[in-house]
Design a protein around this motif. Structure first.
Motif, PDB file in Angstrom:
ATOM      1  N   ILE A 157      35.872  21.301  20.586  1.00 22.67           N
ATOM      2  CA  ILE A 157      35.246  21.589  21.876  1.00 22.67           C
ATOM      3  C   ILE A 157      33.743  21.359  21.756  1.00 22.67           C
ATOM      4  O   ILE A 157      33.091  21.837  20.818  1.00 22.67           O
ATOM      5  N   ASP A 158      33.209  20.615  22.693  1.00 22.73           N
ATOM      6  CA  ASP A 158      31.776  20.341  22.735  1.00 22.73           C
ATOM      7  C   ASP A 158      31.012  21.664  22.832  1.00 22.73           C
ATOM      8  O   ASP A 158      31.344  22.502  23.681  1.00 22.73           O
ATOM      9  N   PRO A 159      29.973  21.878  21.982  1.00 18.73           N
ATOM     10  CA  PRO A 159      29.212  23.138  22.036  1.00 18.73           C
ATOM     11  C   PRO A 159      28.697  23.473  23.436  1.00 18.73           C
ATOM     12  O   PRO A 159      28.497  24.636  23.762  1.00 18.73           O
ATOM     13  N   ASP A 185      41.957  25.266  13.766  1.00 16.25           N
ATOM     14  CA  ASP A 185      42.846  24.122  13.929  1.00 16.25           C
ATOM     15  C   ASP A 185      42.088  22.835  13.608  1.00 16.25           C
ATOM     16  O   ASP A 185      40.875  22.844  13.416  1.00 16.25           O
ATOM     17  N   ALA A 186      42.837  21.740  13.530  1.00 18.82           N
ATOM     18  CA  ALA A 186      42.222  20.444  13.233  1.00 18.82           C
ATOM     19  C   ALA A 186      42.360  19.552  14.461  1.00 18.82           C
ATOM     20  O   ALA A 186      42.545  18.349  14.365  1.00 18.82           O
ATOM     21  N   GLY A 187      42.276  20.164  15.637  1.00 19.61           N
ATOM     22  CA  GLY A 187      42.548  19.444  16.885  1.00 19.61           C
ATOM     23  C   GLY A 187      41.343  18.716  17.447  1.00 19.61           C
ATOM     24  O   GLY A 187      40.426  18.334  16.716  1.00 19.61           O
ATOM     25  N   THR A 188      41.349  18.583  18.792  1.00 20.40           N
ATOM     26  CA  THR A 188      40.345  17.763  19.460  1.00 20.40           C
ATOM     27  C   THR A 188      38.944  18.359  19.381  1.00 20.40           C
ATOM     28  O   THR A 188      37.957  17.639  19.495  1.00 20.40           O
ATOM     29  N   ASN A 210      33.466  28.086  16.305  1.00 19.64           N
ATOM     30  CA  ASN A 210      32.783  27.015  15.569  1.00 19.64           C
ATOM     31  C   ASN A 210      33.532  25.740  15.881  1.00 19.64           C
ATOM     32  O   ASN A 210      34.697  25.618  15.529  1.00 19.64           O
ATOM     33  N   SER A 211      32.891  24.815  16.558  1.00 19.59           N
ATOM     34  CA  SER A 211      33.623  23.588  16.876  1.00 19.59           C
ATOM     35  C   SER A 211      32.685  22.453  17.261  1.00 19.59           C
ATOM     36  O   SER A 211      31.596  22.666  17.782  1.00 19.59           O
ATOM     37  N   GLN A 212      33.142  21.265  16.951  1.00 14.30           N
ATOM     38  CA  GLN A 212      32.470  20.035  17.376  1.00 14.30           C
ATOM     39  C   GLN A 212      33.567  19.122  17.886  1.00 14.30           C
ATOM     40  O   GLN A 212      34.702  19.220  17.432  1.00 14.30           O
ATOM     41  N   GLY A 256      36.114  16.474  18.059  1.00 16.14           N
ATOM     42  CA  GLY A 256      36.792  15.684  17.039  1.00 16.14           C
ATOM     43  C   GLY A 256      36.866  16.358  15.683  1.00 16.14           C
ATOM     44  O   GLY A 256      37.437  15.807  14.743  1.00 16.14           O
ATOM     45  N   LYS A 257      36.312  17.554  15.566  1.00 19.38           N
ATOM     46  CA  LYS A 257      36.312  18.195  14.252  1.00 19.38           C
ATOM     47  C   LYS A 257      37.091  19.506  14.237  1.00 19.38           C
ATOM     48  O   LYS A 257      36.877  20.362  13.376  1.00 19.38           O
ATOM     49  N   GLY A 258      37.966  19.676  15.193  1.00 21.54           N
ATOM     50  CA  GLY A 258      38.762  20.895  15.232  1.00 21.54           C
ATOM     51  C   GLY A 258      37.957  22.068  15.755  1.00 21.54           C
ATOM     52  O   GLY A 258      36.773  21.939  16.066  1.00 21.54           O
ATOM     53  N   ALA A 259      38.630  23.213  15.864  1.00 22.75           N
ATOM     54  CA  ALA A 259      37.953  24.408  16.370  1.00 22.75           C
ATOM     55  C   ALA A 259      38.364  25.604  15.539  1.00 22.75           C
ATOM     56  O   ALA A 259      39.507  25.720  15.112  1.00 22.75           O
ATOM     57  N   GLU A 260      37.396  26.494  15.307  1.00 20.44           N
ATOM     58  CA  GLU A 260      37.719  27.739  14.621  1.00 20.44           C
ATOM     59  C   GLU A 260      37.274  28.898  15.502  1.00 20.44           C
ATOM     60  O   GLU A 260      36.101  29.010  15.881  1.00 20.44           O
ATOM     61  N   PHE A 261      38.251  29.735  15.888  1.00 17.07           N
ATOM     62  CA  PHE A 261      37.929  30.934  16.653  1.00 17.07           C
ATOM     63  C   PHE A 261      37.910  32.110  15.686  1.00 17.07           C
ATOM     64  O   PHE A 261      38.868  32.335  14.938  1.00 17.07           O
TER      65      PHE A 261
END
Lengths: 356, 139
Positions: free
Chosen positions: A296-298, A291-294, A341-343, A345-350
């Motif tokens: 998640i902080d690592p 997604d291109a959402g909020t 994979n997520s940062q 503000g850069k979305g999240a990929e599960f």
């Protein structure tokens, strides 16, 4: 003197010369005859002996060949017999092991006493233990089902009651209520809804262990259906070509539904975007929901898979913190994994794996 | 025509919901409430003033004497053999339903467990009870 000497000489000559020679010759001849006779006998005997020897050698050859052949034949038959005997018993045990693997815990009877007896009695003990454990497991499962029923029935009933009373208050006293009271009253159904979601989530979590039916699943169609049900119309959704898998459809659906609903929940206003893709790896499939959402902080990447961990405020009615825990449990049961994979503000990929 | 209704239900809220609905429906009624099967039998067998209901609304899951036990006892009486009984329950167990049907019922209504999805008014408990009571009482 001369004459006598002469006659003596003549005698000697005659006797010594003629007679002795004559007799010597006769003796010699006789000896010769004897010897030739002896020779004849000797050769005949030798002949017989050599014949006997040859015969006995021949016979020995025959005997040894016969014995050799017999030994080999007996050896082969004995070997075949022993192999057949052992393989029969091993087959019995393989059958038992197969039965065990198919969930049929029968014991074998084995009255012989050798190394294989140990194996068969070990198998019998194992089979007995498995039967006991399976019976226990079945009763636990029944207990769990009863528990699920009680939870869904008895815990939801009071919620229904609370909800009704709020309805009645609004209906009967709507005009008399102060704005403040109305505002508070409106929070109650939100909380009961959240409680209901928690109960449903717990039920789902408790049911993950249950084996569901496997069927030929068109993953693309399954994902499309979920997207249609829970993704708002203004989202941009990209679904790559997805495979057909023979699998526990319900569980795959649960995983996708939870991930896609997360992607929707954590999307940014007016920028909703979801990408679903997959890779066909040697031992398993690998699906990705991006997604291109909020984002998640690592720092929280492991914590989000634990029960009741939601990174949102507690009054958020949509977020119960059970979804990812359910996914994790489903994948653990299938020996599969999930990573993120997520940062911020850069979305999240599960990305999760799924058995072939 | 005045209708006599016997409601056998242990949940106070369901009782209130039926009372509210009856008030809204344009019917003339007498409502008796029993909180379990025993109480209902006592009302029917009252030595001074026994009630003679036109219809019974019966819950299944109740303490002391549950709905099936009450129904079985009820059908023993000649005068109640053909009395209209409607089951209203949250239990969707088919074995329960089968037992009730064998004893003779006019309807089996499964109450939803959740009304919390009610963005629409029609999903509320009152709306549900209203819908069914109107049919039962032909009001």
């Amino acid at each position: 003197m001369t004459a006598s000497r002469t006659s003596a000489q003549i005698y000697a000559t005659l006797f010594e010369g003629q007679l002795k020679r004559q007799i010597g010759k006769e003796i010699n001849d006789a000896i010769g005859q004897k010897f030739s006779l002896f020779d004849k006998i000797e050769y005949r005997t030798r002949n017989i002996h050599s014949k006997n020897l040859a015969e006995s050698i021949r016979r020995t050859h025959i005997y040894s060949l016969t014995f050799f052949t017999l030994t080999i034949i007996i050896g082969i038959f004995t070997a075949i017999y022993i192999v057949a005997l052992i393989s029969k018993r091993i087959k019995t045990m393989v059958k038992l092991a197969e039965n065990i693997s198919q969930g049929n815990f029968t014991a074998v009877t084995d009255d012989k006493k050798d190394e294989l007896t140990n194996l068969s009695s070990s198998l019998n003990i194992m089979s007995g233990n498995l039967r006991r454990i399976m019976t226990e497991l079945q009763s636990r499962n029944e207990e769990l089902n009863k528990f699920a029923y009680v939870v869904s029935h008895d815990l939801k009933a009071p919620l229904r009651g609370i909800h009704n009373i709020v309805n009645w208050i609004e209906e009967d006293f709507g005009a008399e209520l102060s704005p403040r009271l109305k505002e508070y009253l409106e929070i109650i159904p939100q909380r009961t809804k959240r409680m209901e979601n928690l109960i449903n989530g717990l039920l789902d979590y408790a049911r993950v262990n249950k084996k569901t039916d496997s069927e030929m699943t068109d993953v693309a169609e399954l994902v499309q259906q979920i997207v249609q049900d829970i993704v708002p119309g203004d989202f941009s959704v990209q679904i790559a070509q997805l495979p057909d898998i023979f699998t526990e459809r319900l569980k795959l659906e649960q995983v996708f539904a939870n991930l896609i609903s997360n992607a929707v929940k954590f999307s940014l206003p007016a920028k909703g975007s979801i990408e679903i893709s997959y890779r066909d790896l040697a031992n398993h499939y690998e699906f990705s929901v991006k997604d291109a959402g909020t984002g998640i902080d690592p720092e929280y990447h492991t914590r989000i898979f634990e029960m009741f961990q939601t990174l949102r405020e507690k009054d958020d009615k949509e977020s119960t913190g059970i979804g990812l825990a359910i996914i994790k449990k489903i994948l653990d049961e299938l020996n599969c994994s999930i990573r993120i994979n997520s940062q911020v503000g850069k979305g999240a990929e599960f990305i999760f794996t799924w058995p072939r | 025509m005045k209708r006599t209704i016997l409601l056998v239900e242990d949940d106070e809220l369901d009782v209130i919901s039926v009372q509210r609905t009856l008030k809204k429906l344009n019917v003339d009624y007498n409502l008796y409430v029993a909180y379990n099967g025993k109480e209902a039998l006592a009302l029917l067998n009252d030595p001074v003033k026994p009630i003679t209901p036109d219809v019974i609304l019966l819950d299944l899951n109740m303490p002391k004497m549950n709905g099936i036990e009450f129904l079985r006892a009820l059908r023993e009486y000649d005068q109640f053999r053909s009395l209209e009984v409607f089951i209203m329950t949250t239990s969707a167990e088919s074995s329960e339903r089968l037992k009730a049907e064998e004893l003779g019922i006019s309807g089996f209504i499964i109450k939803p467990l959740s009304y919390t999805d009610n963005t629409k008014r029609s999903d509320s408990m009152d709306a549900f009870v209203h819908f069914h009571l109107r049919k039962i009482l032909r009001a």
